[in-house]
Design a protein around this motif. Sequence first.
Motif, PDB file in Angstrom:
ATOM      1  N   HIS A  39       0.806  -1.226   0.000  1.00 36.01           N
ATOM      2  CA  HIS A  39       0.000   0.000   0.000  1.00 36.01           C
ATOM      3  C   HIS A  39       0.837   1.273   0.000  1.00 36.01           C
ATOM      4  O   HIS A  39       2.063   1.260   0.104  1.00 36.01           O
ATOM      5  CB  HIS A  39      -0.951  -0.006   1.205  1.00 36.01           C
ATOM      6  N   HIS A  40       0.162   2.404  -0.088  1.00 34.51           N
ATOM      7  CA  HIS A  40       0.787   3.725  -0.153  1.00 34.51           C
ATOM      8  C   HIS A  40       1.127   4.250   1.244  1.00 34.51           C
ATOM      9  O   HIS A  40       0.721   3.676   2.263  1.00 34.51           O
ATOM     10  CB  HIS A  40      -0.152   4.719  -0.842  1.00 34.51           C
ATOM     11  N   PHE A 103       2.415  -6.064  -6.680  1.00 35.17           N
ATOM     12  CA  PHE A 103       1.875  -4.759  -7.082  1.00 35.17           C
ATOM     13  C   PHE A 103       2.002  -3.781  -5.924  1.00 35.17           C
ATOM     14  O   PHE A 103       1.797  -4.143  -4.763  1.00 35.17           O
ATOM     15  CB  PHE A 103       0.397  -4.866  -7.475  1.00 35.17           C
ATOM     16  N   GLY A 104       2.338  -2.522  -6.244  1.00 33.54           N
ATOM     17  CA  GLY A 104       2.389  -1.502  -5.209  1.00 33.54           C
ATOM     18  C   GLY A 104       2.067  -0.133  -5.770  1.00 33.54           C
ATOM     19  O   GLY A 104       2.365   0.179  -6.926  1.00 33.54           O
ATOM     20  N   HIS A 105       1.441   0.697  -4.933  1.00 31.82           N
ATOM     21  CA  HIS A 105       1.098   2.062  -5.331  1.00 31.82           C
ATOM     22  C   HIS A 105       1.890   3.067  -4.508  1.00 31.82           C
ATOM     23  O   HIS A 105       1.963   2.955  -3.277  1.00 31.82           O
ATOM     24  CB  HIS A 105      -0.403   2.312  -5.127  1.00 31.82           C
ATOM     25  N   SER A 106       2.503   4.052  -5.180  1.00 34.29           N
ATOM     26  CA  SER A 106       3.225   5.141  -4.537  1.00 34.29           C
ATOM     27  C   SER A 106       4.398   4.586  -3.717  1.00 34.29           C
ATOM     28  O   SER A 106       5.297   3.972  -4.278  1.00 34.29           O
ATOM     29  CB  SER A 106       2.264   5.990  -3.699  1.00 34.29           C
ATOM     30  N   HIS A 243      -3.496  11.301  -8.281  1.00 31.26           N
ATOM     31  CA  HIS A 243      -2.624  10.324  -7.631  1.00 31.26           C
ATOM     32  C   HIS A 243      -3.371   9.059  -7.227  1.00 31.26           C
ATOM     33  O   HIS A 243      -2.822   7.953  -7.294  1.00 31.26           O
ATOM     34  CB  HIS A 243      -1.984  10.973  -6.400  1.00 31.26           C
ATOM     35  N   PHE A 244      -4.630   9.201  -6.806  1.00 28.81           N
ATOM     36  CA  PHE A 244      -5.424   8.025  -6.426  1.00 28.81           C
ATOM     37  C   PHE A 244      -6.509   7.780  -7.469  1.00 28.81           C
ATOM     38  O   PHE A 244      -7.695   7.652  -7.156  1.00 28.81           O
ATOM     39  CB  PHE A 244      -6.009   8.223  -5.027  1.00 28.81           C
TER      40      PHE A 244
END
Length: 275
Positions: A39-40, A103-106, A243-244
Amino acid sequence: MTSTPATAAATAATAATATTGYIRPRPLDDPALRVIGFHHAGGSAAVYYPLARELPSDWDLVLLDLPGRGKRHAEPLRQSLPELVELIAGEVRPWTDVPYAIFGHSLGAVIAIEVARALEHGASSPPAWVGVSGRAAPSFQGHLRGRLYELDDDSLLSELISMGGTPERIQNAPAFVEHFLRVARADLRAVDSYAPHPDRPPISSPVTVFGGDADPRAPKHMLSAWSRETTGQVRQRLFPGGHFYFLGEAFAAFAQQLVEEAAFAARRKAADLPQ
């Protein structure tokens, strides 16, 4: 290598540790593919819960909570990216016994690529696919250090709300805001500590770069350089938004693209085609 009682016990202990730190919304014993999500900054595994409804029925979903929140709320916060990568790579290793994707965000995108690198160059099986989202390529890290963690509480909260991933109603719960900002500051300090080595070895896994077409923190011209991080194929998927971009009603379309990208890479790996 022959398994001894000691090595079997050590493996079981490592797997048990990983299980306590991760969430599996619908565990499968022998999945066709295991998707591991990071996660972010300031976030938790909850952001990816909707994926459980969108993934194919024979895919497993494993979600990370970084220390200091969720299932790991009692653990101390970590403010060093290298320390986080070392910790997470060790925890992820037991989940790599089947074909898997990351998978990853930010902040999660940075963790995803560095964990994939640590696993592959640490003699583990590389992921079939790596998805990175909402983050400029590591070679732009020197341009990205915002030192947001140094802002006062009101300014930091306003900044996080403006990004779109934090609802304004959070301001109605002062006790929660205090905890949230403490967690967010630690995460932001960690991502600012990221210093990719200029001679870092690339991974071999294919990479898909996801982003919002109006994201000021990951503009389009900073996405193509993700190709430096892998010898495999690199693809881009842009969506309307900031961004989201993937939250709310947009999540289903995003998840469909994630599935298509991961499935494409997994099929090529299974067929032993160039990545």
